[in-house]
Write an enzyme that holds these catalytic residues in place. Structure first.
Site, PDB file in Angstrom:
ATOM      1  N   ASN A 226      -9.859  -1.120  -1.716  1.00  0.00           N
ATOM      2  CA  ASN A 226      -8.674  -0.816  -1.289  1.00  0.00           C
ATOM      3  C   ASN A 226      -7.807  -1.184  -2.569  1.00  0.00           C
ATOM      4  O   ASN A 226      -7.835  -2.461  -2.906  1.00  0.00           O
ATOM      5  CB  ASN A 226      -7.938  -1.351  -0.063  1.00  0.00           C
TER       6      ASN A 226
ATOM      7  N   HIS B 107      -3.658   6.726   1.418  1.00  0.00           N
ATOM      8  CA  HIS B 107      -4.058   5.656   0.817  1.00  0.00           C
ATOM      9  C   HIS B 107      -5.340   5.112   1.068  1.00  0.00           C
ATOM     10  O   HIS B 107      -5.654   5.207   2.508  1.00  0.00           O
ATOM     11  CB  HIS B 107      -3.087   4.722   1.360  1.00  0.00           C
TER      12      HIS B 107
ATOM     13  N   CYS C  40       0.659  -1.086   0.021  1.00  0.00           N
ATOM     14  CA  CYS C  40       0.082   0.073   0.148  1.00  0.00           C
ATOM     15  C   CYS C  40       0.996   1.391  -0.009  1.00  0.00           C
ATOM     16  O   CYS C  40       0.183   2.421  -0.291  1.00  0.00           O
ATOM     17  CB  CYS C  40      -0.988   0.067   1.212  1.00  0.00           C
TER      18      CYS C  40
END
Ligand code: COA
Length: 331
Positions: free
Chosen positions: A288, A257, A112
């Site tokens: 995500n 993020h 990430c």
């Protein structure tokens, strides 16, 4: 001379998968997913496009916006945890798809946080004068690697596919551009969010048992991740603001993020920012997308007119590793 982002682009597959679609595959509910993560739908690939193919589409848009051709790019950085092949990395596959020959292509494996790690590398190369136009891409295909049964529901409902790209070049003034980047990792927590198999530790690398027991799918200690994420997001933001003596009130937009809306809300609250106005969120649309989430969000924010020249923009990420990072940009 500082490095600047001169063009951005993103690409997501057409196939929309809603929480209601997931209800048909596993024991979950739209309410559970929405309340805990803010996710309403995500995109899944429906062909063998790979993270390199998604990245190539995003890169074409970024290059067009930066007014450059594939032959103008002199280095590629590709961040992904879902490469097309075990090796080589997705960077060379994307390079081939874009028809760019002979330049270096570096793959970044920081999950990430991968895009900010990649941006940090690009920043240093530009500042040193080594390269003049770097293509930084974050791209992920999660959907082909998730356990879509009830056993994998805690992870499967959170992730989606997509790619985002940025062109990084020398700027025209020291007052604008990437002001600083800050990278961190703590390997003590590596197994709290990981995909164990197939890896080089075991012989053979892939067995029927691994598939049956589910170790080929991502594992996440959700609570542990959540707890650390809020603390590390806040710390990394504080770090980049202090390094540049910029106050939280001066920040025009924070692009975190997109891990979870509740994490984003907790971070916004800590700094007195408003989600959607000052802290960008698009997790309801894409879930995500790991290394892709920040460049997708940057491009959407620009398209929505939320970033103008001279604005202070914070990028911040946390994820598997654990890794976390931030960047302060004066646009
Ligand atoms: N649908 C329905 N129920 C689910 C589910 C799903 N998709 N996934 C898990 N559950 C169940 C669990 O089995 C558990 O049931 P039990 O209480 O009977 O054992 C229960 O829901 C857990 O719920 P809750 O206590 O509310 O979970 P939580 O508050 O810890 O939220 C996460 C779970 C994953 C949303 C949360 O931990 C989180 O956001 N973590 C961070 C995730 C993240 O951002 N990861 C990426 C980092 S880059």
């Amino acid at each position: 001379m500082r490095a600047r982002i001169t063009g951005t682009g993103f690409y997501v597959p057409d196939k929309v998968v809603t929480n209601f679609d997931l209800e048909k595959m596993m024991d979950t509910s739209d309410e559970w997913i929405r309340e805990r993560s803010g996710i309403v739908e995500r995109r899944f690939v429906d062909s063998e496009i790979g993270s390199s193919g998604l990245g190539a589409e995003a890169a074409k848009i970024a290059m067009a916006k930066a007014n450059c051709q594939p032959e103008d790019i002199d280095f590629i950085i590709f961040a992904t945890l879902s490469p097309d092949y075990v090796f080589p990395g997705s960077g060379v596959f994307m390079q081939e798809k874009l028809g760019i020959k002979d330049i270096g292509a570096l793959d970044v494996r920081n999950q990430c946080t991968g895009f900010i790690y990649g941006l940090s590398i690009a920043d240093q190369y530009i500042k040193s004068g080594m390269y003049k136009r770097i293509l930084v891409v974050g791209g992920e295909v999660h959907s082909t690697g998730l356990d879509m049964s009830t056993r994998g529901r805690d992870v499967a409902v959170l992730f989606g596919d997509g790619a985002g790209a940025a062109i990084v070049e020398p700027g025209d003034s020291d007052d604008y551009g990437i002001l600083s980047t800050h990278l961190h990792a703590d390997g003590r927590f590596a197994k709290e969010l990981c995909c164990e198999d197939p890896g080089s530790l075991k012989t053979p690398r892939l067995t029927e048992e691994m598939i049956a027991s589910g170790t080929v799918y991502p594992y996440m200690n959700g609570r542990q991740v959540f707890k650390h994420a809020v603390v590390k997001f806040c710390g990394a933001i504080q770090e980049c603001l202090e390094a540049n003596q910029v106050a939280a009130e001066q920040v025009k937009l924070v692009i975190p993020h997109q891990a979870n809306l509740r994490i984003t809300e907790a971070v916004a609250q800590r700094f007195g920012w408003k989600v959607h106005e000052q802290v960008f969120s698009n997790i309801h649309k894409y879930g995500n997308t790991t290394a892709a989430s920040i460049p997708i969000a940057i491009d959407e924010a620009i398209n929505e007119g939320k970033i103008q020249r001279g604005d202070y923009v914070v990028l911040v990420a946390f994820g598997s590793g654990f890794t976390w990072a931030s960047a302060l940009i004066r646009w």
